[in-house]
Design a protein around this motif. Structure first.
Motif, PDB file in Angstrom:
ATOM      1  N   PRO A 161      -8.573  -0.761   5.418  1.00 35.14           N
ATOM      2  CA  PRO A 161      -8.148  -0.179   6.693  1.00 35.14           C
ATOM      3  C   PRO A 161      -7.015   0.826   6.446  1.00 35.14           C
ATOM      4  CG  PRO A 161      -8.114  -2.581   6.808  1.00 35.14           C
ATOM      5  CD  PRO A 161      -8.358  -2.205   5.367  1.00 35.14           C
ATOM      6  N   TYR A 162      -6.998   1.850   7.255  1.00 36.92           N
ATOM      7  CA  TYR A 162      -5.948   2.863   7.138  1.00 36.92           C
ATOM      8  C   TYR A 162      -5.523   3.196   8.568  1.00 36.92           C
ATOM      9  CZ  TYR A 162      -3.672   7.100   5.389  1.00 36.92           C
ATOM     10  OH  TYR A 162      -2.759   8.059   5.052  1.00 36.92           O
ATOM     11  N   PRO A 163      -4.246   3.134   8.857  1.00 36.69           N
ATOM     12  CA  PRO A 163      -3.846   3.312  10.256  1.00 36.69           C
ATOM     13  C   PRO A 163      -4.060   4.749  10.720  1.00 36.69           C
ATOM     14  CG  PRO A 163      -1.923   3.269   8.829  1.00 36.69           C
ATOM     15  CD  PRO A 163      -3.097   2.989   7.947  1.00 36.69           C
ATOM     16  N   ASN A 173       1.056   6.314  -2.604  1.00 36.46           N
ATOM     17  CA  ASN A 173      -0.104   5.598  -2.063  1.00 36.46           C
ATOM     18  C   ASN A 173      -1.313   5.699  -2.974  1.00 36.46           C
ATOM     19  OD1 ASN A 173      -0.348   4.317   0.891  1.00 36.46           O
ATOM     20  ND2 ASN A 173       1.403   5.698   0.793  1.00 36.46           N
ATOM     21  N   LYS A 174      -1.505   6.877  -3.538  1.00 37.72           N
ATOM     22  CA  LYS A 174      -2.652   7.086  -4.428  1.00 37.72           C
ATOM     23  C   LYS A 174      -2.509   6.182  -5.664  1.00 37.72           C
ATOM     24  CE  LYS A 174      -6.025   9.961  -6.152  1.00 37.72           C
ATOM     25  NZ  LYS A 174      -6.730   8.931  -6.881  1.00 37.72           N
ATOM     26  N   ILE A 175      -1.302   6.114  -6.207  1.00 41.40           N
ATOM     27  CA  ILE A 175      -1.071   5.277  -7.402  1.00 41.40           C
ATOM     28  C   ILE A 175      -1.348   3.807  -7.066  1.00 41.40           C
ATOM     29  CG2 ILE A 175       0.720   4.419  -8.998  1.00 41.40           C
ATOM     30  CD1 ILE A 175       2.006   7.250  -8.826  1.00 41.40           C
ATOM     31  N   ALA A 210      -3.687  -2.215   0.420  1.00 41.29           N
ATOM     32  CA  ALA A 210      -2.637  -2.021  -0.577  1.00 41.29           C
ATOM     33  C   ALA A 210      -2.118  -0.608  -0.392  1.00 41.29           C
ATOM     34  CB  ALA A 210      -3.185  -2.190  -1.986  1.00 41.29           C
ATOM     35  N   PHE A 211      -0.828  -0.490  -0.272  1.00 39.52           N
ATOM     36  CA  PHE A 211      -0.275   0.840  -0.017  1.00 39.52           C
ATOM     37  C   PHE A 211       1.191   0.915  -0.405  1.00 39.52           C
ATOM     38  CE2 PHE A 211       0.211  -1.572   3.965  1.00 39.52           C
ATOM     39  CZ  PHE A 211       1.519  -1.318   4.318  1.00 39.52           C
ATOM     40  N   ILE A 219      10.657   3.135  -2.780  1.00 40.04           N
ATOM     41  CA  ILE A 219       9.256   2.911  -2.394  1.00 40.04           C
ATOM     42  C   ILE A 219       8.985   1.408  -2.375  1.00 40.04           C
ATOM     43  CG2 ILE A 219       6.861   3.099  -3.214  1.00 40.04           C
ATOM     44  CD1 ILE A 219       7.792   5.692  -1.999  1.00 40.04           C
ATOM     45  N   SER A 220       8.417   0.955  -1.263  1.00 37.04           N
ATOM     46  CA  SER A 220       8.005  -0.444  -1.185  1.00 37.04           C
ATOM     47  C   SER A 220       6.488  -0.508  -1.357  1.00 37.04           C
ATOM     48  CB  SER A 220       8.403  -1.025   0.174  1.00 37.04           C
ATOM     49  OG  SER A 220       7.814  -2.299   0.311  1.00 37.04           O
TER      50      SER A 220
END
Ligand code: XMP
Length: 302
Positions: free
Chosen positions: A184-186, A210-212, A225-226, A247-248
């Motif tokens: 899911p992606y908001p 996010n890509k990593i 996962a983001f 970055i969290s």
């Protein structure tokens, strides 16, 4: 749920409701993709999928969508500058969601007018409605939407379904595997993964982070996962002091998004992620792993 019956009934419902042309809000996620395929079966070339490139999406999203839906009348709208300028100075999370929801609708109205379409179809699902109406957060396509719009009707064929049911429909429609299993992606995208004001610099950092995270955690098949950018902290790179971004990393499992637990990831995996993020992205001084379930946290940061 009887998936085949749902598919037949939904196609009939869309056919019955949409007189003439309709646009569909397509983001590339499983909900809007399922909705697009069902609507296409119902009204064929009278359907115009519209992808608004907000600049808040994943890297290369627009290109991927163009490829996947190339047989339909897809419109890709570059609205990066409009979103960035609308978000300037906005720091409150709910305000952010409302600004985004309103701009989405205004742009859909403009495109619909150009096409001559009176209907907007959206892939809203049940948890979007519950969280918005429960006052937890205004999902961009429900609580974040303005009350007034120019459409004859907004049609939401998936509004009674949970995500796992949407995935069942996706599989029954033989949609590509990457869509059926997509995380899911908001709708408000990376804007809710940046705590505080959205700026071009923060967007660039969080997009790459996010890509990593997505790449490194794919094999764990998480619900989501983001990476989120949550503030600034002092660090040292080489011999130099940096006051860089924090970055969290968040990775959760869930059945329906209503509750969630964090993944107990191996330290080696976390090490690889930390080393890639601090090594590849200039100005990130610190990486943390979020171990909070939902509740008490929500999945996204805002
Ligand atoms: P939260 O953050 O409320 O998220 O725990 C639950 C699930 O919903 C997604 N989410 C959204 N999806 N529009 C959407 O389409 C939104 O405004 C929105 N906000 C959160 C989130 O990614 C998670 O899967």
């Amino acid at each position: 749920m009887d998936t085949n019956k749902f598919i037949d009934d939904t196609i009939a419902l869309i056919k019955d409701k949409v007189r003439g042309k309709g646009i569909i809000a397509l983001s590339g996620g499983v909900d809007s993709s399922v909705c697009t395929y069902l609507s296409y079966k119902a009204i064929s070339d009278n359907l115009y999928p519209v992808f608004i490139d907000t600049g808040l999406m994943r890297i290369d999203e627009a290109e991927e969508i163009k490829k996947t839906f190339k047989d339909m009348n897809i419109r890709i709208i570059d609205a990066k500058d409009r979103f960035l300028s609308a978000l300037k100075g906005v720091t409150d999370p709910e305000e952010k969601r409302k600004v985004i929801g309103a701009l989405f609708i205004r742009i859909f109205e403009e495109v619909a007018e150009d096409i001559g379409a009176d209907y907007l179809i959206q892939g809203t699902i049940y948890p979007d409605v519950i969280e918005s109406h429960g006052g937890i957060k205004s999902h961009h396509n429900v609580g974040g939407m303005p009350l007034k719009y120019k459409f004859k009707e907004i049609i939401e064929p998936l509004k009674d379904l949970y995500k796992d049911e949407v995935r069942m429909v996706a599989r029954a429609l033989s949609l590509p595997e990457e869509i059926c299993e997509r995380m899911p992606y908001p709708g408000p995208g990376l804007a809710v993964r940046i705590v505080g004001e959205v700026t071009e610099e923060k967007l660039d950092v969080v997009k790459r982070a996010n890509k990593i995270v997505e790449d490194e955690l794919k094999e764990y098949k998480p619900w989501q996962a983001f990476a989120a950018l949550i503030g600034k902290g002092t660090g040292v790179k080489g011999d130099e002091r940096v006051y860089g971004w924090i970055i969290s990393v968040r990775a959760v499992e869930s059945r329906d998004g209503m509750t969630a637990d964090y993944l107990k990831l191996p330290w080696d995996t976390l090490d690889t992620i930390r080393s890639r993020i601090t090594g590849e992205i200039r100005n990130v001084s610190r990486v943390v792993y979020d171990v909070t379930p939902k509740p008490p946290a929500t999945i996204e940061y805002e």
